[in-house]
Design a protein around this motif. Structure first.
Motif, PDB file in Angstrom:
ATOM      1  N   ARG A  56       0.872  -1.172   0.000  1.00 44.33           N
ATOM      2  CA  ARG A  56       0.000   0.000   0.000  1.00 44.33           C
ATOM      3  C   ARG A  56       0.904   1.215   0.000  1.00 44.33           C
ATOM      4  NH1 ARG A  56      -0.321  -2.315   5.092  1.00 44.33           N
ATOM      5  NH2 ARG A  56       0.279  -0.934   6.799  1.00 44.33           N
ATOM      6  N   GLY A  57       0.345   2.370  -0.402  1.00 41.09           N
ATOM      7  CA  GLY A  57       1.236   3.507  -0.591  1.00 41.09           C
ATOM      8  C   GLY A  57       0.579   4.843  -0.340  1.00 41.09           C
ATOM      9  N   GLY A  58       1.377   5.874  -0.449  1.00 40.40           N
ATOM     10  CA  GLY A  58       0.872   7.223  -0.273  1.00 40.40           C
ATOM     11  C   GLY A  58       1.836   8.239  -0.846  1.00 40.40           C
ATOM     12  N   ILE A  59       1.241   9.279  -1.417  1.00 41.34           N
ATOM     13  CA  ILE A  59       2.028  10.353  -2.011  1.00 41.34           C
ATOM     14  C   ILE A  59       1.507  11.693  -1.503  1.00 41.34           C
ATOM     15  CG2 ILE A  59       2.689   9.139  -4.113  1.00 41.34           C
ATOM     16  CD1 ILE A  59       0.268  10.464  -5.471  1.00 41.34           C
ATOM     17  N   GLY A  60       2.365  12.686  -1.548  1.00 44.11           N
ATOM     18  CA  GLY A  60       1.997  14.023  -1.105  1.00 44.11           C
ATOM     19  C   GLY A  60       2.105  15.036  -2.227  1.00 44.11           C
ATOM     20  N   TYR A  61       1.157  15.965  -2.234  1.00 42.90           N
ATOM     21  CA  TYR A  61       1.156  17.087  -3.175  1.00 42.90           C
ATOM     22  C   TYR A  61       1.250  18.354  -2.358  1.00 42.90           C
ATOM     23  CZ  TYR A  61      -0.874  20.549  -6.423  1.00 42.90           C
ATOM     24  OH  TYR A  61      -1.100  21.650  -7.207  1.00 42.90           O
ATOM     25  N   TYR A  62       2.231  19.186  -2.673  1.00 42.49           N
ATOM     26  CA  TYR A  62       2.373  20.444  -1.933  1.00 42.49           C
ATOM     27  C   TYR A  62       1.563  21.518  -2.642  1.00 42.49           C
ATOM     28  CZ  TYR A  62       4.453  24.251   0.732  1.00 42.49           C
ATOM     29  OH  TYR A  62       4.649  25.328   1.562  1.00 42.49           O
ATOM     30  N   ASP A  63       0.504  21.966  -1.990  1.00 43.46           N
ATOM     31  CA  ASP A  63      -0.310  23.061  -2.519  1.00 43.46           C
ATOM     32  C   ASP A  63       0.461  24.340  -2.206  1.00 43.46           C
ATOM     33  OD1 ASP A  63      -2.118  25.152  -2.873  1.00 43.46           O
ATOM     34  OD2 ASP A  63      -3.818  23.834  -2.476  1.00 43.46           O
ATOM     35  N   HIS A  64       1.182  24.843  -3.199  1.00 39.82           N
ATOM     36  CA  HIS A  64       2.115  25.950  -2.922  1.00 39.82           C
ATOM     37  C   HIS A  64       1.388  27.269  -2.677  1.00 39.82           C
ATOM     38  CE1 HIS A  64       1.599  26.779  -7.255  1.00 39.82           C
ATOM     39  NE2 HIS A  64       2.083  27.955  -7.016  1.00 39.82           N
ATOM     40  N   LEU A  65       0.122  27.360  -3.062  1.00 37.22           N
ATOM     41  CA  LEU A  65      -0.636  28.592  -2.790  1.00 37.22           C
ATOM     42  C   LEU A  65      -1.106  28.619  -1.339  1.00 37.22           C
ATOM     43  CD1 LEU A  65      -2.638  28.793  -6.154  1.00 37.22           C
ATOM     44  CD2 LEU A  65      -0.504  29.969  -5.531  1.00 37.22           C
ATOM     45  N   ARG A  66      -1.602  27.462  -0.871  1.00 39.13           N
ATOM     46  CA  ARG A  66      -2.078  27.367   0.525  1.00 39.13           C
ATOM     47  C   ARG A  66      -0.970  26.921   1.488  1.00 39.13           C
ATOM     48  NH1 ARG A  66      -7.707  24.132  -0.786  1.00 39.13           N
ATOM     49  NH2 ARG A  66      -8.681  25.840  -1.931  1.00 39.13           N
ATOM     50  N   ARG A  67       0.126  26.464   0.936  1.00 38.93           N
ATOM     51  CA  ARG A  67       1.256  25.959   1.748  1.00 38.93           C
ATOM     52  C   ARG A  67       0.854  24.816   2.681  1.00 38.93           C
ATOM     53  NH1 ARG A  67       5.625  30.700   2.617  1.00 38.93           N
ATOM     54  NH2 ARG A  67       5.560  31.405   0.462  1.00 38.93           N
ATOM     55  N   THR A  68       0.104  23.904   2.101  1.00 36.69           N
ATOM     56  CA  THR A  68      -0.281  22.709   2.854  1.00 36.69           C
ATOM     57  C   THR A  68      -0.016  21.481   1.986  1.00 36.69           C
ATOM     58  OG1 THR A  68      -2.522  22.940   1.984  1.00 36.69           O
ATOM     59  CG2 THR A  68      -2.102  23.813   4.201  1.00 36.69           C
ATOM     60  N   PHE A  69       0.224  20.358   2.640  1.00 37.87           N
ATOM     61  CA  PHE A  69       0.397  19.099   1.924  1.00 37.87           C
ATOM     62  C   PHE A  69      -0.945  18.390   1.822  1.00 37.87           C
ATOM     63  CE2 PHE A  69       5.008  19.303   2.363  1.00 37.87           C
ATOM     64  CZ  PHE A  69       5.398  18.653   1.205  1.00 37.87           C
ATOM     65  N   ARG A  70      -1.203  17.850   0.666  1.00 40.70           N
ATOM     66  CA  ARG A  70      -2.396  17.066   0.398  1.00 40.70           C
ATOM     67  C   ARG A  70      -1.923  15.629   0.216  1.00 40.70           C
ATOM     68  NH1 ARG A  70      -5.753  15.193  -3.441  1.00 40.70           N
ATOM     69  NH2 ARG A  70      -7.936  15.844  -3.325  1.00 40.70           N
ATOM     70  N   GLU A  71      -2.596  14.667   0.869  1.00 41.16           N
ATOM     71  CA  GLU A  71      -2.166  13.278   0.769  1.00 41.16           C
ATOM     72  C   GLU A  71      -3.121  12.459  -0.076  1.00 41.16           C
ATOM     73  OE1 GLU A  71      -0.196  13.045   5.244  1.00 41.16           O
ATOM     74  OE2 GLU A  71      -1.354  11.365   4.448  1.00 41.16           O
ATOM     75  N   VAL A  72      -2.572  11.561  -0.851  1.00 40.74           N
ATOM     76  CA  VAL A  72      -3.384  10.595  -1.592  1.00 40.74           C
ATOM     77  C   VAL A  72      -2.876   9.210  -1.187  1.00 40.74           C
ATOM     78  CG1 VAL A  72      -4.135   9.814  -3.878  1.00 40.74           C
ATOM     79  CG2 VAL A  72      -3.582  12.225  -3.520  1.00 40.74           C
TER      80      VAL A  72
END
Lengths: 140, 140, 140
Positions: free
Chosen positions: C48-64
């Motif tokens: 199983r896995g997970g990746i992060g997206y850095y929302d550079h406008l909000r400066r938060t990480f989004r996880e999938v």
């Protein structure tokens, strides 16, 4: 965790010829140049391609084939030994004309249109792969 | 199959500044640091991006552009010469906020938000690219 | 643009054990082997896995997150220091059974089924990360 230590002997940059199979071409390149252990990267375009997904629950490989030109967006792998001969294990990301990516194990049957590679030739004893019971895979 | 052999002179880790174009920034970095031949990897985030797909049948590049922040999930490339100057050929995989990947040739116009790279500077004569008739591409 | 220069001390090939967390396993490997600065590549399969997206406008990480087996189609990263300890920054491309790719920042919670890696151990002073105000990220 198992590991092996090496020094860098040399780095070879090169390219496959149009029509070469990517996996067989890279393997042949390593054999011809006496590269027994190392790691590599490549990029390019394939005329048609294929990737493998290992279904770890059923312990079977699933193949996905592409009958159109695809970019090799990423290709990374390593060189070691299996069954007494030089063996490459590579994973690849292919991209279609919309840029959509499909990735997995690099299978035979990826036909190079153009393919450039960088192989790092390592100095030291090449690890040998053998069947690992806990995964069904040939591992170091 | 054509290839060139090198030893490793050094490895440089670095990062681009926010707002730098990824391809131009990496190219400039290599020129400034006297890196004439090598290979590289990078990762990071772009504020907007673009990838190219080479339609090998029509021999034209197709561009796909992204006007949102994308992760640089993978970036690999090589450094050599074209038209007498240092030239980088890189492929990239960009990922959107759902993680969906789009990959291909790294085009100009990928604007770094943050970008970290590792460049391996090789010792030896830099290969020169020239037009390859069988593909329509500038190859070694 | 900031950069740091190194020579190559050695290259280590290795593999994680089934059940190891990829990020923690690679980090532990570097710590155990005294690798303070370097770069790495890996490939394999996660349960199983997970990746992060850095929302550079909000400066938060989004996880999938993915609750199924995925190929590690690409994994690249670097080794340096953060908060005084060895720290790995890696990006990854995961591929599902159709080959579809999902990429971004390598998060904790990617559980290795099999994972092979090549770590280049560099000789020189490890760069230290600190908060960069212009991005909200810990950069060199």
């Amino acid at each position: 965790m198992k590991s092996f230590e090496f020094t860098t002997r040399r780095v070879l940059l090169g390219r496959l010829e149009r029509g070469d199979s990517v996996l067989e071409g890279l393997t042949e390149f390593c054999k011809t140049n006496g590269i027994q252990v190392g790691h590599l990267e490549a990029l390019g375009v394939v005329e048609r391609g294929g990737i493998g997904y290992y279904d770890h629950l059923r312990r079977t490989f699933r193949e996905v084939r592409f009958e159109e030109g695809m970019e090799i967006a990423s290709l990374t792998g390593n060189v070691s030994r299996k069954d007494g001969v030089t063996f490459l294990h590579c994973h690849v990301v292919l991209a279609d004309r919309e840029g959509r990516c499909f990735g997995g194990h690099l299978l035979e049957g990826n036909v190079a249109f153009a393919c450039e590679f960088a192989v790092t030739d390592l100095e030291g004893m090449a690890p040998e792969r053998s069947l690992d019971e806990s995964t069904g895979l040939a591992l170091w």
